[in-house]
Design an enzyme around this catalytic site. Structure first.
Site, PDB file in Angstrom:
ATOM      1  N   CYS A 192       0.875  -1.174   0.000  1.00 57.96           N
ATOM      2  CA  CYS A 192       0.000   0.000   0.000  1.00 57.96           C
ATOM      3  C   CYS A 192       0.910   1.220   0.000  1.00 57.96           C
ATOM      4  O   CYS A 192       1.699   1.401   0.936  1.00 57.96           O
ATOM      5  CB  CYS A 192      -0.867  -0.033   1.258  1.00 57.96           C
ATOM      6  SG  CYS A 192      -1.892   1.425   1.505  1.00 57.96           S
ATOM      7  N   CYS A 249      -0.417   3.831  -6.504  1.00 51.42           N
ATOM      8  CA  CYS A 249      -1.362   3.268  -5.531  1.00 51.42           C
ATOM      9  C   CYS A 249      -1.617   1.851  -6.005  1.00 51.42           C
ATOM     10  O   CYS A 249      -1.853   1.625  -7.203  1.00 51.42           O
ATOM     11  CB  CYS A 249      -2.659   4.079  -5.508  1.00 51.42           C
ATOM     12  SG  CYS A 249      -4.012   3.275  -4.605  1.00 51.42           S
TER      13      CYS A 249
HETATM   14  N1  DGL Z   1      -3.813   0.640  -2.011  1.00 51.03           N
HETATM   15  C1  DGL Z   1      -3.540   1.842  -1.372  1.00 51.03           C
HETATM   16  C2  DGL Z   1      -2.334   2.579  -1.823  1.00 51.03           C
HETATM   17  O1  DGL Z   1      -1.514   1.953  -2.448  1.00 51.03           O
HETATM   18  C3  DGL Z   1      -4.481   2.455  -0.469  1.00 51.03           C
HETATM   19  C4  DGL Z   1      -5.502   3.305  -1.055  1.00 51.03           C
HETATM   20  C5  DGL Z   1      -6.422   3.788   0.023  1.00 51.03           C
HETATM   21  O2  DGL Z   1      -6.773   3.020   0.913  1.00 51.03           O
HETATM   22  O3  DGL Z   1      -6.782   4.961  -0.063  1.00 51.03           O
HETATM   23  O4  DGL Z   1      -2.171   3.740  -1.600  1.00 51.03           O
END
Ligand code: DGL
Length: 262
Positions: free
Chosen positions: A73, A184
């Site tokens: 993440c 993301c």
């Molecule tokens: N998958 C996430 C990232 O890479 C999180 C996105 C989120 O929860 O806002 O930032």
């Protein structure tokens, strides 16, 4: 040699894009994926909350016996990676960072766009990496508004998703970007929709998946943590969500992504 699992953590399903890369690249490694699912999205939450949620997840993955943890993440990495490395010095961590370097080295127009959450784009990790390339290329920062929610709902192949993507991607292309960096881990699930919006224009999409897999392999090697060559990997999924969310995580992990394909 060590046959314990590698842990992966994300606010929801996005980290499964990293899970898929690692499963394909390191097929003898067992994986435990923790997708929060209840408090997602993290991207617009205060730092203190993202840090607290990430620490809770890491504690759980450590309790499960994980030998290495991937913070799959970008948002959680931006907020928590320094803290984690300081407070859990015996655990090797791999974090997610937007792949600005390959984009900056290959852009022809000199304009690179980074798509990420608000929290990631404000983080000092991003500021530090983008500053390194700022004198060579122009970096456009853009928040993928609603992208995480669309992926969580499995709606990436809908007209509404295409409209949301168009609203973000079209201005980037008009500003001259020929590289779009996905910062993301949810966004790779929107790759086909982004490609549709790009159409015939010469714009490349770059994500961090394969670089992360290489970094995991390198850290396993350095710490003598590789699984046996004959080890048969198993895959587990943990969530704070309900049974239905757990099933969705599993379906997406094994390639059944959107409602259209389900
Ligand atoms: N998958 C996430 C990232 O890479 C999180 C996105 C989120 O929860 O806002 O930032």
């Amino acid at each position: 040699m060590n046959n314990s699992a590698i842990g992966l953590f994300d606010s929801g399903m996005g980290g499964l894009s990293v899970w898929q890369e690692i499963r394909a690249g390191l097929p003898t490694e067992s994986l435990i994926f923790f997708g929060d699912g209840v408090r997602c999205p993290y991207g617009s939450r205060p730092e203190s909350e993202v840090l607290q949620f990430t620490v809770e997840a890491v504690e759980r993955l450590i309790a499960e016996g994980c030998k290495l943890i991937v913070i799959a993440c970008n948002t959680a990495t931006a907020v928590a990676i320094d803290y984690l490395r300081e407070h859990y010095p015996s655990v090797p961590f791999v974090g997610l960072e937007p792949a600005i370097k390959p984009a900056a080295l290959t852009t022809k127009t000199g304009v690179v766009a980074v798509l990420a959450t608000e929290r990631s784009l404000e983080g000092k990790l991003f500021l530090h990496t983008s500053a390194k390339y700022a004198d060579k290329v122009q970096i456009i920062k853009s928040v993928g508004r609603d992208f995480v929610e669309i992926v969580e709902r499995g709606e990436e192949d809908t007209p509404a998703a295409e409209a949301a993507v168009r609203g973000v991607v079209e201005p980037i292309i008009e500003a001259g970007a020929d590289k779009i960096v996905l910062g993301c881990t949810h966004y790779p699930f929107l790759r086909r929709t982004i490609e549709r919006v790009i159409g015939g224009r010469e714009v490349e999409i770059i994500d961090s998946g394969s670089a992360v897999c290489r970094r995991v392999a390198q850290l396993l090697e350095e710490n003598d943590l590789r699984a046996d060559a004959s080890h048969s990997a198993d895959y587990r999924f943990i969530t704070l969500g309900d049974e239905n969310y757990l099933k969705q995580l599993q379906r997406r992990a094994y390639g059944c992504c959107s409602k259209e394909k389900a």
